[in-house]
Motif scaffolding. Structure first.
Motif, short mmCIF file in Angstrom:
data_model
loop_
_atom_site.label_atom_id
_atom_site.label_comp_id
_atom_site.label_asym_id
_atom_site.label_seq_id
_atom_site.Cartn_x
_atom_site.Cartn_y
_atom_site.Cartn_z
N GLN A 174 10.93 -4.63 12.24
CA GLN A 174 9.71 -5.00 12.97
C GLN A 174 8.60 -5.19 11.95
OE1 GLN A 174 6.82 -2.17 14.90
NE2 GLN A 174 7.83 -2.93 16.75
N TRP A 175 8.07 -6.40 11.88
CA TRP A 175 6.96 -6.71 10.98
C TRP A 175 5.72 -6.85 11.86
CZ3 TRP A 175 8.27 -8.23 5.68
CH2 TRP A 175 7.13 -8.37 4.85
N PHE B 245 12.97 2.93 6.80
CA PHE B 245 11.85 2.85 5.88
C PHE B 245 10.67 2.17 6.56
CE2 PHE B 245 15.93 2.19 3.85
CZ PHE B 245 15.97 3.23 2.93
N GLN B 246 9.46 2.54 6.13
CA GLN B 246 8.29 1.80 6.58
C GLN B 246 7.44 1.44 5.36
OE1 GLN B 246 4.62 2.98 9.20
NE2 GLN B 246 6.14 2.00 10.54
N LEU B 247 7.19 0.13 5.25
CA LEU B 247 6.39 -0.43 4.16
C LEU B 247 5.07 -0.93 4.73
CD1 LEU B 247 6.39 -1.55 1.15
CD2 LEU B 247 7.35 -3.66 2.11
N TRP B 248 3.96 -0.62 4.06
CA TRP B 248 2.65 -1.13 4.47
C TRP B 248 2.23 -2.25 3.53
CZ3 TRP B 248 -1.42 3.05 6.18
CH2 TRP B 248 -0.91 3.77 7.26
N LEU C 99 0.80 -1.21 0.00
CA LEU C 99 0.00 0.00 0.00
C LEU C 99 0.84 1.27 0.00
CD1 LEU C 99 -2.54 -1.15 2.73
CD2 LEU C 99 -3.12 -0.74 0.32
N MET C 100 1.95 1.25 0.72
CA MET C 100 2.70 2.48 0.92
C MET C 100 4.14 2.16 1.28
SD MET C 100 1.61 5.57 3.51
CE MET C 100 2.29 4.85 5.01
N LEU C 101 5.04 3.05 0.87
CA LEU C 101 6.43 2.98 1.29
C LEU C 101 6.88 4.39 1.64
CD1 LEU C 101 9.12 1.46 1.70
CD2 LEU C 101 9.65 1.92 -0.71
N ASP C 102 7.35 4.56 2.88
CA ASP C 102 7.88 5.84 3.35
C ASP C 102 9.37 5.72 3.62
OD1 ASP C 102 5.50 7.17 3.18
OD2 ASP C 102 5.04 7.06 5.32
N ASP C 103 10.10 6.75 3.24
CA ASP C 103 11.55 6.84 3.45
C ASP C 103 11.76 7.96 4.48
OD1 ASP C 103 14.26 7.50 3.33
OD2 ASP C 103 14.38 7.32 1.15
N PHE C 104 12.17 7.58 5.71
CA PHE C 104 12.35 8.60 6.73
C PHE C 104 13.81 8.79 7.10
CE2 PHE C 104 10.99 4.65 8.82
CZ PHE C 104 11.96 4.45 9.79
N ILE D 186 -4.03 -4.15 8.14
CA ILE D 186 -2.77 -4.06 7.41
C ILE D 186 -1.62 -4.62 8.24
CG2 ILE D 186 -3.48 -2.02 6.13
CD1 ILE D 186 -1.67 -0.37 8.02
N GLU D 187 -0.44 -4.64 7.62
CA GLU D 187 0.82 -4.92 8.31
C GLU D 187 1.76 -3.74 8.05
OE1 GLU D 187 1.50 -9.59 8.30
OE2 GLU D 187 1.27 -8.81 6.26
N THR D 188 2.48 -3.31 9.08
CA THR D 188 3.48 -2.26 8.90
C THR D 188 4.86 -2.87 9.13
OG1 THR D 188 3.46 -1.50 11.21
CG2 THR D 188 1.85 -0.52 9.71
N VAL D 189 5.78 -2.53 8.24
CA VAL D 189 7.12 -3.12 8.27
C VAL D 189 8.14 -1.99 8.42
CG1 VAL D 189 8.74 -4.63 7.08
CG2 VAL D 189 6.28 -4.89 6.68
#
Length: 315
Positions: free
Chosen positions: A120-121, A144-147, A66-71, A91-94
């Motif tokens: 962390q998954w 990074f966080q991937l949904w 759904l989403m990928l954020d680069d922090f 959802i799952e957040t990675v």
């Protein structure tokens, strides 16, 4: 007459062989790049300045993701306010850390840190309320966080965490100047520590030396993408322009492999693939369901205090 029969038989054998070779070539060809996107600056949480690689506007291109954020950030002011208590469902957040750490806590009583190199998954499933607070180490912080979407059959599954420290993520030297951190999936017979995920994903952190060519298989029907995190490289066999840091390549669905050629500085990228869900998406902030009614129910429960469930029941 017999010579004619042999000749005709040979002709049909040749035609059959040509068709077979053609079909084999089409099946085994590397995937072309369908689209590319540059990560865009945005604000999230309590004012965290990050770059969104893809998200709501790209649904369903990256299905099941759904989403990928680069922090990744240089200034503490960009991230220090973090992500205070907020809900998730469906959802799952990675969260994958490169530098620094993230402190987290949740409605189930879990507390801990995701440190540099760790992951962390989190499967939100039926619902979880948590917070994620970035903390610099030696002035550095980033990741990074991937949904990952959950299908209707699993949106209300029990929440869970898979927390993996850096030393438990295997690093595979596939060949000279090719290094792969295997978070999820299997390469060269080595499997990553994150397992039993509904979307059957692969999540790899890949580094290629200057000029190195790397081919990697993709399961038929699975989506695949690569997000450049350093250096530059070409991401298909057609000789496209080199992609640089904070650019993502979404591969076409045809073909059974992807081919990457590193530029003169080498290239680092996150590779992920998964089985598309192909279901309706109703997305409201941190909650993703299949219908607007389910979405409204989730927010109503969050407001009236019945959001968190235990063993499938409202607590």
């Amino acid at each position: 007459m017999s010579s004619r029969i042999i000749s005709r038989a040979s002709y049909f054998l040749i035609i059959t062989f040509i068709i077979f070779i053609s079909e084999w070539h089409n099946m085994s060809q590397s995937r072309a790049v369908a689209q590319t996107f540059s990560a865009l600056e945005t604000l999230e949480g309590a004012g965290v300045r990050l770059r969104r690689v893809f998200g709501y506007s790209q649904v369903p291109l990256f299905d099941p993701f759904l989403m990928l954020d680069d922090f990744r950030a240089e200034r503490p002011g960009d991230y220090i306010n973090g992500f205070p208590w907020h809900p998730h469902r469906g959802i799952e957040t990675v969260t994958y850390m490169l530098e620094g750490r993230v402190e987290h806590g949740d409605s189930m009583g879990h507390k801990g840190d995701v440190n540099a190199g760790g992951i962390q998954w989190m499967t939100a499933g039926s619902g979880i309320i948590h917070q994620e607070m970035p903390k610099p180490v030696n002035g550095r912080m980033g990741g990074f966080q991937l949904w990952v979407n959950l299908p209707k059959s699993h949106k209300m599954m029990a929440p869970r965490y898979q927390e993996i420290s850096a030393e438990k993520i295997p690093v595979v030297a596939v060949k000279e100047n090719v290094s792969v951190r295997v978070i999820c999936g299997t390469i060269a017979g080595i499997s990553g520590p994150v397992r039993n995920i509904v979307a059957d994903p692969e999540y790899l952190d890949i580094s290629l030396g200057p000029g190195v060519e790397f081919t990697y298989p993709v399961r038929p029907g699975y989506m695949a993408a690569a997000y450049v995190t350093g250096g530059s490289g070409k991401f298909d066999a057609a000789g496209t322009d080199e992609l640089e840091n904070r650019t993502i390549a979404l591969f076409e669905s045809r073909g059974t492999s992807v081919m990457i050629t590193a530029g003169r500085r080498g290239v680092k990228f996150l590779y992920f693939s998964g089985k598309p869900i192909r279901e309706p998406v109703a997305w409201g902030g941190p909650i993703v369901m299949n219908t607007e009614a389910e979405l409204q129910q989730a927010f109503d429960e969050y407001q009236n205090g019945t959001f968190i469930r235990k063993n499938g029941e409202v607590s």
